[in-house]
Design a protein around this motif. Sequence first.
Motif, PDB file in Angstrom:
ATOM      1  N   ILE A 122       0.974  -1.321   0.148  1.00 14.53           N
ATOM      2  CA  ILE A 122       0.125  -0.042   0.041  1.00 14.53           C
ATOM      3  C   ILE A 122       0.986   1.102  -0.045  1.00 14.53           C
ATOM      4  N   ARG A 123       0.577   2.153  -0.927  1.00 16.47           N
ATOM      5  CA  ARG A 123       1.588   3.388  -0.994  1.00 16.47           C
ATOM      6  C   ARG A 123       0.636   4.535  -0.997  1.00 16.47           C
ATOM      7  N   ILE A 124       1.194   5.622  -0.495  1.00 15.91           N
ATOM      8  CA  ILE A 124       0.692   7.020  -0.484  1.00 15.91           C
ATOM      9  C   ILE A 124       1.443   7.943  -1.506  1.00 15.91           C
ATOM     10  N   GLY A 125       0.575   8.736  -2.349  1.00 14.19           N
ATOM     11  CA  GLY A 125       1.560   9.662  -3.018  1.00 14.19           C
ATOM     12  C   GLY A 125       1.283   9.168  -4.663  1.00 14.19           C
TER      13      GLY A 125
ATOM     14  N   PRO B 294      -6.289  15.827  -0.633  1.00 11.14           N
ATOM     15  CA  PRO B 294      -6.194  14.626  -0.303  1.00 11.14           C
ATOM     16  C   PRO B 294      -4.766  13.975  -1.221  1.00 11.14           C
ATOM     17  N   ARG B 295      -4.359  12.969  -0.926  1.00  9.04           N
ATOM     18  CA  ARG B 295      -3.242  12.398  -1.518  1.00  9.04           C
ATOM     19  C   ARG B 295      -3.599  11.044  -2.088  1.00  9.04           C
ATOM     20  N   PRO B 296      -3.046  10.540  -3.179  1.00 12.17           N
ATOM     21  CA  PRO B 296      -3.464   9.182  -3.779  1.00 12.17           C
ATOM     22  C   PRO B 296      -3.141   8.032  -2.835  1.00 12.17           C
ATOM     23  N   VAL B 297      -3.699   7.022  -2.891  1.00 13.53           N
ATOM     24  CA  VAL B 297      -3.474   5.831  -2.373  1.00 13.53           C
ATOM     25  C   VAL B 297      -3.503   4.696  -3.274  1.00 13.53           C
ATOM     26  N   HIS B 298      -2.500   3.646  -3.458  1.00 19.14           N
ATOM     27  CA  HIS B 298      -2.893   2.720  -4.294  1.00 19.14           C
ATOM     28  C   HIS B 298      -2.280   1.281  -3.843  1.00 19.14           C
ATOM     29  N   LEU B 299      -2.937   0.168  -4.196  1.00 20.96           N
ATOM     30  CA  LEU B 299      -2.502  -1.257  -3.898  1.00 20.96           C
ATOM     31  C   LEU B 299      -1.518  -1.698  -5.112  1.00 20.96           C
ATOM     32  N   LEU B 300      -0.458  -2.065  -4.717  1.00 21.66           N
ATOM     33  CA  LEU B 300       0.465  -2.422  -5.655  1.00 21.66           C
ATOM     34  C   LEU B 300       0.631  -3.959  -5.494  1.00 21.66           C
TER      35      LEU B 300
END
Length: 297
Positions: free
Chosen positions: A145-148, A266-272
Amino acid sequence: MDKLRSMAVFVAVADTGSFAAAAQAQQLSAVMVGKHIRQLEEHLGARLLQRDTRKQRLTEVGEAFLEDARQVLEQVRRAETVAERLRDDSRPSGHLRVTAPFTLGAAAVAPVITRFLRAYPEVSVDLVLADRMSDLIAEAFDAAIRIGPLSDSDHLIARPLRPYRMIVCASPEYLRERGTPRDPRELADHSCLNHLLWNRDAGWRFDSVGAEPLRLSGRFASNHGEALRRAALDGCGIVLQPEVLLADDIAAGRLVRLFENDLPPPRPVHLLYPRDRQPLPKLSRFIEFVLERLGPG
């Protein structure tokens, strides 16, 4: 000597730049990391790392060995995946390694994982919390899980999750004593609780203030969101932290939201996760589980 384990430790040291960071990534002590490197060097009969008091750098032999070690570890991972896929009967089983940032991981990801484990009792999960950018392939993570914003990658798939929203709060006691600011610029007259890694340098950003961030000061700062939350609850100042960390305190009235219509973007969040044409059931179910509970809606 477990050669594969020592190779994985060596790759982690090369990627992170230090024994301490590699120890965290590999869930070992720094002493054990050093032991793995020494054993590998003794086995090969060559020095892989040039070490001094501050950092490590690869020797010429180390640079050549690093690429071979990466290929060997990737081949092992693929062989294990093939074996697991052949014996699998579509039921999720096996082990997953997941990494996430500290605050988001502890407050939101960990509860989802515990529910996932209850739903799929034949799966086990290691959740590694770290604010640095882990290398999924080199450190054998199944998902992150990463932010940005993300950089382009040919070997990773990114799925969007709910944005990371920051909010500003203070305790009712603090606001009674110091007054309630109505405009972000008034924060200059208040005690603000700064995060050592990003608040103090990057400042607090608000759309109404313009492009320039507010550089705010206070009597307490920390590198951990939970410590700042506790300080806000104790009336030490005004805090800017993720909504996921403070939501329960707001609902219970322990903290009061400020500037509800003027918050940092808000900052984007992704599941990689690694690109694979046919991911194993343990990973595909995990991806579905996370998207259902933390997806953008």
